[in-house]
Design a protein around this motif. Structure first.
Motif, PDB file in Angstrom:
ATOM      1  N   LEU A 184      26.240  -3.525  29.054  1.00  0.00           N
ATOM      2  CA  LEU A 184      25.301  -4.363  28.315  1.00  0.00           C
ATOM      3  C   LEU A 184      25.762  -4.720  26.901  1.00  0.00           C
ATOM      4  O   LEU A 184      25.119  -5.508  26.222  1.00  0.00           O
ATOM      5  CB  LEU A 184      23.915  -3.702  28.253  1.00  0.00           C
ATOM      6  CG  LEU A 184      23.291  -3.361  29.612  1.00  0.00           C
ATOM      7  CD1 LEU A 184      21.953  -2.684  29.432  1.00  0.00           C
ATOM      8  CD2 LEU A 184      23.139  -4.605  30.469  1.00  0.00           C
ATOM      9  N   GLY A 185      26.863  -4.129  26.458  1.00  0.00           N
ATOM     10  CA  GLY A 185      27.432  -4.499  25.162  1.00  0.00           C
ATOM     11  C   GLY A 185      26.481  -4.279  24.000  1.00  0.00           C
ATOM     12  O   GLY A 185      25.688  -3.343  23.988  1.00  0.00           O
ATOM     13  N   ALA A 186      26.603  -5.187  23.004  1.00  0.00           N
ATOM     14  CA  ALA A 186      25.738  -5.103  21.826  1.00  0.00           C
ATOM     15  C   ALA A 186      24.379  -5.650  22.218  1.00  0.00           C
ATOM     16  O   ALA A 186      24.231  -6.842  22.404  1.00  0.00           O
ATOM     17  CB  ALA A 186      26.327  -5.902  20.678  1.00  0.00           C
ATOM     18  N   ASN A 187      23.404  -4.748  22.355  1.00  0.00           N
ATOM     19  CA  ASN A 187      22.140  -5.186  22.945  1.00  0.00           C
ATOM     20  C   ASN A 187      20.981  -4.355  22.425  1.00  0.00           C
ATOM     21  O   ASN A 187      21.156  -3.233  21.955  1.00  0.00           O
ATOM     22  CB  ASN A 187      22.231  -5.025  24.472  1.00  0.00           C
ATOM     23  CG  ASN A 187      21.506  -6.110  25.217  1.00  0.00           C
ATOM     24  OD1 ASN A 187      20.440  -6.559  24.783  1.00  0.00           O
ATOM     25  ND2 ASN A 187      22.067  -6.542  26.330  1.00  0.00           N
ATOM     26  N   ALA A 188      19.818  -4.936  22.489  1.00  0.00           N
ATOM     27  CA  ALA A 188      18.564  -4.221  22.219  1.00  0.00           C
ATOM     28  C   ALA A 188      17.524  -4.898  23.069  1.00  0.00           C
ATOM     29  O   ALA A 188      17.562  -6.110  23.225  1.00  0.00           O
ATOM     30  CB  ALA A 188      18.189  -4.307  20.754  1.00  0.00           C
ATOM     31  N   PHE A 189      16.618  -4.118  23.636  1.00  0.00           N
ATOM     32  CA  PHE A 189      15.575  -4.760  24.440  1.00  0.00           C
ATOM     33  C   PHE A 189      14.301  -3.938  24.464  1.00  0.00           C
ATOM     34  O   PHE A 189      14.304  -2.723  24.310  1.00  0.00           O
ATOM     35  CB  PHE A 189      16.059  -5.058  25.863  1.00  0.00           C
ATOM     36  CG  PHE A 189      16.718  -3.907  26.567  1.00  0.00           C
ATOM     37  CD1 PHE A 189      18.080  -3.699  26.442  1.00  0.00           C
ATOM     38  CD2 PHE A 189      15.978  -3.043  27.354  1.00  0.00           C
ATOM     39  CE1 PHE A 189      18.700  -2.626  27.090  1.00  0.00           C
ATOM     40  CE2 PHE A 189      16.581  -1.974  28.015  1.00  0.00           C
ATOM     41  CZ  PHE A 189      17.955  -1.769  27.878  1.00  0.00           C
ATOM     42  N   ALA A 190      13.204  -4.685  24.623  1.00  0.00           N
ATOM     43  CA  ALA A 190      11.893  -4.047  24.702  1.00  0.00           C
ATOM     44  C   ALA A 190      11.598  -3.756  26.157  1.00  0.00           C
ATOM     45  O   ALA A 190      11.843  -4.578  27.023  1.00  0.00           O
ATOM     46  CB  ALA A 190      10.836  -4.983  24.128  1.00  0.00           C
TER      47      ALA A 190
END
Ligand SMILES: [Zn+2]
Length: 333
Positions: A184-190
């Motif tokens: 997912l690499g550089a990621n952020a998720f809700a």
């Protein structure tokens, strides 16, 4: 015998619903705010063209549209030939079919998002938190690995987020989850229940903590709008119906992890989340441009992933699209 029609007075575009009937040799037109009687001889009754309504032109430039061709033919026998009447009945069947399709389409486009929003707002916090634990446990076994960030770094970021003044004190992320992921690499998720997952690569990509905070605030905007949950409910129409009628969420739970990863937020959700982030950044003395800075870095990171051997199918920008438009908006705020 009356026929429904729509009347335009020729001076403005307002449509007046009216009825038409015959009074001797006059046409009587009646509506809530319009009544007129005109000699039939002075009217220009045009034949219906294709599936468009029949048009009646008045001498003073007013016009009237009659969609009910059959009713009109009964009111003015002889205006239509039998062939035209038959054609019209075929047209009506076609129109009825179109109407059914349009209703189904509208239900899917507007009814489903509405139902999803409604349900998302009613799902109790404990259920949502439970959903996040399940989704995270599933992702941990697949695409997520433990974070390499040390305890101090994590606490520091949590503290920065906790210290922010939020526009709505009721909004808090259910929890910040640190992970790493090669895929997912550089990621952020809700997550659907409101937890926010941030990956090591994103923390490392950021120039400073303000950029990380900016991205986390964008995610928090998705949490505040319950976007992930709504998206998930929407994407699983069958699951939504089951949940709605039976109170059974097992279908949704099974599909949730895949839906979280494949989510692609709508332009509207992105704008809402950006507005939330920009407003909160400003309220805390930071520039909304910090989110734009980070988006630009993510864009560059994505490009280098695309150039390399990795696929970029599941990176941050694929779940949060329209980055160019977003950067411009954030910079202009
Ligand atoms: Zn987003």
């Amino acid at each position: 015998m009356r026929v429904a029609a729509v009347y335009y007075d020729g001076r403005n575009a307002k449509a007046h619903p009216v009825t038409l009937c015959l009074e001797g040799d006059k046409l009587l037109l009646q509506g809530k705010d319009v009544v007129r009687r005109d000699a039939l001889a002075g009217l220009d009754i045009q034949p219906p063209l294709g599936s468009t309504p029949r048009v009646v032109l008045f001498a003073d430039g007013a016009r009237c549209e009659v969609a009910d061709n059959r009713g009109f033919a009964e009111l003015f026998p002889g205006t239509d030939s039998r062939v035209a009447a038959l054609e019209n009945s075929w047209r009506w069947s076609g129109l009825a079919l179109l109407l059914v399709l349009a209703t189904a389409g509208a239900g899917y486009l507007w009814g489903l998002p509405y139902a999803a929003q409604n349900l998302a707002e009613r799902i109790p916090a404990e259920l949502a938190a439970g959903l996040d634990r399940e989704v995270l446990a599933d992702l941990d076994g697949k695409v997520l690995q433990p974070s390499g960030l040390n305890q101090d770094r994590r606490r520091g970021l949590e503290a920065k987020l906790a210290a922010l003044v939020l526009p709505d004190p009721a909004v808090r992320p259910a929890g910040l989850e640190f992970r790493a992921s090669a895929e997912l690499g550089a990621n952020a998720f809700a997550l659907p229940g409101g937890s926010v997952v941030v990956l090591d690569a994103l923390v490392e990509l950021a120039e400073d903590d303000a950029e990380i905070v900016a991205v986390l605030l964008h995610e928090l905007g998705h949490v505040a709008g319950r976007h992930a949950l709504r998206q998930m409910l929407q994407a699983s129409a069958v699951g939504l119906a089951m949940a709605w009628y039976l109170g059974d969420f097992s279908n949704l739970l099974a599909a949730a992890p895949a839906l979280v990863l494949e989510a692609r937020y709508s332009r509207e959700f992105e704008r809402d989340a950006d507005n939330f982030a920009a407003e909160t950044l400003r309220a805390n003395g930071l520039s909304a441009g910090r989110l734009a800075d980070m988006l630009l870095k993510l864009e560059t990171a994505r490009q280098s992933r695309l150039d390399g051997k990795f696929g970029a199918g599941l990176d941050y920008l694929s779940s949060h699209p329209n980055s160019e438009e977003r950067i411009q908006r954030l910079r202009s705020q």
